[in-house]
Design a protein around this motif. Sequence first.
Motif, PDB file in Angstrom:
ATOM      1  N   ALA A 139       5.994   6.088  -6.090  1.00  0.00           N
ATOM      2  CA  ALA A 139       7.257   6.237  -6.826  1.00  0.00           C
ATOM      3  C   ALA A 139       8.440   5.725  -6.013  1.00  0.00           C
ATOM      4  O   ALA A 139       9.340   5.058  -6.558  1.00  0.00           O
ATOM      5  N   LEU A 140       8.460   6.015  -4.708  1.00  0.00           N
ATOM      6  CA  LEU A 140       9.572   5.574  -3.869  1.00  0.00           C
ATOM      7  C   LEU A 140       9.596   4.049  -3.745  1.00  0.00           C
ATOM      8  O   LEU A 140      10.679   3.440  -3.759  1.00  0.00           O
ATOM      9  N   ILE A 141       8.429   3.439  -3.640  1.00  0.00           N
ATOM     10  CA  ILE A 141       8.366   1.975  -3.556  1.00  0.00           C
ATOM     11  C   ILE A 141       8.980   1.345  -4.802  1.00  0.00           C
ATOM     12  O   ILE A 141       9.807   0.427  -4.732  1.00  0.00           O
ATOM     13  N   ARG A 142       8.610   1.855  -5.967  1.00  0.00           N
ATOM     14  CA  ARG A 142       9.145   1.305  -7.215  1.00  0.00           C
ATOM     15  C   ARG A 142      10.657   1.539  -7.318  1.00  0.00           C
ATOM     16  O   ARG A 142      11.407   0.678  -7.779  1.00  0.00           O
ATOM     17  N   GLU A 143      11.099   2.684  -6.840  1.00  0.00           N
ATOM     18  CA  GLU A 143      12.535   2.994  -6.846  1.00  0.00           C
ATOM     19  C   GLU A 143      13.296   2.047  -5.924  1.00  0.00           C
ATOM     20  O   GLU A 143      14.359   1.522  -6.289  1.00  0.00           O
ATOM     21  N   ASP A 144      12.755   1.814  -4.728  1.00  0.00           N
ATOM     22  CA  ASP A 144      13.403   0.903  -3.771  1.00  0.00           C
ATOM     23  C   ASP A 144      13.467  -0.518  -4.313  1.00  0.00           C
ATOM     24  O   ASP A 144      14.494  -1.202  -4.188  1.00  0.00           O
ATOM     25  N   LEU A 145      12.377  -0.984  -4.903  1.00  0.00           N
ATOM     26  CA  LEU A 145      12.346  -2.350  -5.427  1.00  0.00           C
ATOM     27  C   LEU A 145      13.350  -2.522  -6.565  1.00  0.00           C
ATOM     28  O   LEU A 145      14.034  -3.548  -6.658  1.00  0.00           O
ATOM     29  N   THR A 146      13.439  -1.516  -7.420  1.00  0.00           N
ATOM     30  CA  THR A 146      14.408  -1.574  -8.517  1.00  0.00           C
ATOM     31  C   THR A 146      15.828  -1.605  -7.970  1.00  0.00           C
ATOM     32  O   THR A 146      16.682  -2.368  -8.441  1.00  0.00           O
ATOM     33  N   TRP A 147      16.077  -0.795  -6.953  1.00  0.00           N
ATOM     34  CA  TRP A 147      17.402  -0.779  -6.316  1.00  0.00           C
ATOM     35  C   TRP A 147      17.741  -2.141  -5.711  1.00  0.00           C
ATOM     36  O   TRP A 147      18.896  -2.585  -5.771  1.00  0.00           O
ATOM     37  N   SER A 189       0.870  -1.186   0.000  1.00  0.00           N
ATOM     38  CA  SER A 189       0.000   0.000   0.000  1.00  0.00           C
ATOM     39  C   SER A 189       0.902   1.229   0.000  1.00  0.00           C
ATOM     40  O   SER A 189       1.757   1.353   0.887  1.00  0.00           O
ATOM     41  N   PRO A 190       0.736   2.140  -0.945  1.00  0.00           N
ATOM     42  CA  PRO A 190       1.618   3.316  -1.019  1.00  0.00           C
ATOM     43  C   PRO A 190       1.232   4.402  -0.017  1.00  0.00           C
ATOM     44  O   PRO A 190       0.879   5.521  -0.382  1.00  0.00           O
ATOM     45  N   THR A 191       1.293   4.050   1.264  1.00  0.00           N
ATOM     46  CA  THR A 191       0.951   4.978   2.335  1.00  0.00           C
ATOM     47  C   THR A 191       2.159   5.315   3.206  1.00  0.00           C
ATOM     48  O   THR A 191       2.016   5.923   4.256  1.00  0.00           O
ATOM     49  N   GLY A 192       3.342   4.902   2.758  1.00  0.00           N
ATOM     50  CA  GLY A 192       4.563   5.166   3.499  1.00  0.00           C
ATOM     51  C   GLY A 192       5.717   4.441   2.835  1.00  0.00           C
ATOM     52  O   GLY A 192       5.533   3.758   1.820  1.00  0.00           O
ATOM     53  N   PRO A 193       6.918   4.569   3.396  1.00  0.00           N
ATOM     54  CA  PRO A 193       8.099   3.948   2.783  1.00  0.00           C
ATOM     55  C   PRO A 193       8.165   2.453   3.050  1.00  0.00           C
ATOM     56  O   PRO A 193       7.606   1.948   4.024  1.00  0.00           O
ATOM     57  N   LEU A 194       8.861   1.741   2.174  1.00  0.00           N
ATOM     58  CA  LEU A 194       9.131   0.327   2.421  1.00  0.00           C
ATOM     59  C   LEU A 194      10.148   0.189   3.546  1.00  0.00           C
ATOM     60  O   LEU A 194      11.131   0.926   3.603  1.00  0.00           O
ATOM     61  N   HIS A 195       9.913  -0.760   4.452  1.00  0.00           N
ATOM     62  CA  HIS A 195      10.894  -1.058   5.493  1.00  0.00           C
ATOM     63  C   HIS A 195      11.444  -2.463   5.280  1.00  0.00           C
ATOM     64  O   HIS A 195      11.135  -3.124   4.272  1.00  0.00           O
ATOM     65  N   LEU A 196      12.255  -2.933   6.216  1.00  0.00           N
ATOM     66  CA  LEU A 196      12.898  -4.234   6.056  1.00  0.00           C
ATOM     67  C   LEU A 196      11.897  -5.382   5.905  1.00  0.00           C
ATOM     68  O   LEU A 196      12.141  -6.338   5.172  1.00  0.00           O
ATOM     69  N   ALA A 216      13.581   4.624  10.603  1.00  0.00           N
ATOM     70  CA  ALA A 216      14.986   4.247  10.756  1.00  0.00           C
ATOM     71  C   ALA A 216      15.290   2.952  10.014  1.00  0.00           C
ATOM     72  O   ALA A 216      16.453   2.687   9.692  1.00  0.00           O
ATOM     73  N   ARG A 217      14.257   2.156   9.749  1.00  0.00           N
ATOM     74  CA  ARG A 217      14.451   0.894   9.030  1.00  0.00           C
ATOM     75  C   ARG A 217      13.915   0.969   7.603  1.00  0.00           C
ATOM     76  O   ARG A 217      13.738  -0.058   6.952  1.00  0.00           O
ATOM     77  N   ALA A 218      13.628   2.171   7.134  1.00  0.00           N
ATOM     78  CA  ALA A 218      13.157   2.343   5.762  1.00  0.00           C
ATOM     79  C   ALA A 218      14.266   1.990   4.788  1.00  0.00           C
ATOM     80  O   ALA A 218      15.442   2.302   5.021  1.00  0.00           O
ATOM     81  N   ILE A 219      13.920   1.345   3.688  1.00  0.00           N
ATOM     82  CA  ILE A 219      14.918   0.963   2.690  1.00  0.00           C
ATOM     83  C   ILE A 219      15.625   2.189   2.136  1.00  0.00           C
ATOM     84  O   ILE A 219      16.846   2.169   1.911  1.00  0.00           O
ATOM     85  N   TYR A 242      11.843  -7.946   2.762  1.00  0.00           N
ATOM     86  CA  TYR A 242      11.913  -9.397   2.896  1.00  0.00           C
ATOM     87  C   TYR A 242      10.804 -10.060   2.087  1.00  0.00           C
ATOM     88  O   TYR A 242      11.037 -11.012   1.326  1.00  0.00           O
ATOM     89  N   SER A 243       9.577  -9.562   2.225  1.00  0.00           N
ATOM     90  CA  SER A 243       8.448 -10.157   1.527  1.00  0.00           C
ATOM     91  C   SER A 243       8.614 -10.035   0.016  1.00  0.00           C
ATOM     92  O   SER A 243       8.396 -11.001  -0.726  1.00  0.00           O
ATOM     93  N   ALA A 244       9.014  -8.858  -0.452  1.00  0.00           N
ATOM     94  CA  ALA A 244       9.183  -8.643  -1.891  1.00  0.00           C
ATOM     95  C   ALA A 244      10.284  -9.526  -2.458  1.00  0.00           C
ATOM     96  O   ALA A 244      10.117 -10.148  -3.519  1.00  0.00           O
ATOM     97  N   MET A 245      11.417  -9.599  -1.757  1.00  0.00           N
ATOM     98  CA  MET A 245      12.531 -10.408  -2.264  1.00  0.00           C
ATOM     99  C   MET A 245      12.194 -11.894  -2.233  1.00  0.00           C
ATOM    100  O   MET A 245      12.564 -12.641  -3.150  1.00  0.00           O
TER     101      MET A 245
END
Length: 280
Positions: free
Chosen positions: A56-64, A11-18, A258-261, A22-25
Amino acid sequence: MTDFITRFAPSPTGPLHLGHAYSAMLCHDMARTAQGRFLLRMEDTDLQRSKPEWDALIREDLTWLGLHWDAPVLRQSEQISSYDLYLDQLAEHDLLYPCSCSRADIRAALSAPQEGHPHEVYPGTCKARPISDRNQGDALRLHLDRALVMLADDLPSFQETGGTHKGTHQIDPDQAQEQIGDVVLTRKGERMIAYFLASAIDDATQGITHVIRGEDLFDFTAIQVILLTLLNLSVPTYHHHRLIRDENGKRLAKRDDARAISTYRNDGRTPSDIRRMVGL
């Protein structure tokens, strides 16, 4: 044709965290190992809290992180009206009724569940109301009693391949009544659709064969399987994985900046570092 299609659905309501990483990877790894497909879906039915910048940040983090999805991103906010077709099917079988109870309670019921906030079973205050009595702003609830009667001759089941829940799970009518009850499916005035209904429908329409997600969502699987069966949609295989927790054993939340990707990225960590941190 591939036998294995899975998805990561934040859900794009905040940054991805660890925990999200884990779930995405894990989803991506399992799809690639099976020579299957990995899809990305934005579950942004909360139109007030979902923001383009988080998308946008979620997609950027996942690509990274080195993850690549095999189809265009599906956004639930762009197809909210399509869920009405499925609600109409339930209404035709007299499985819905209007509810005018607390707006705050209903909004909370439409959201994704959170660990530590157990689902409250609805006491049935509005249960006797016919759907023709629906007013602007009323929610629609599933009449679970009638739904279970419809399914009585062939109660659905689902396969679980992850963690402590591994095995075949048959829907238990008594347990469903006690633990699920008459869940909210939509709120008319705000064009809101319940998280678990939209998610289940999208899994079916996207051809998802394996749903891989956190174990905190296991308890909602039964209602999703019931809805899928009522709508004559395919039931996927489920895999509920362990959660990434903080030093106090608490599940990570989006407020854990503090644990945001993105924070780890800015600190010079690498995708390999993230994998090691989450045990992959």
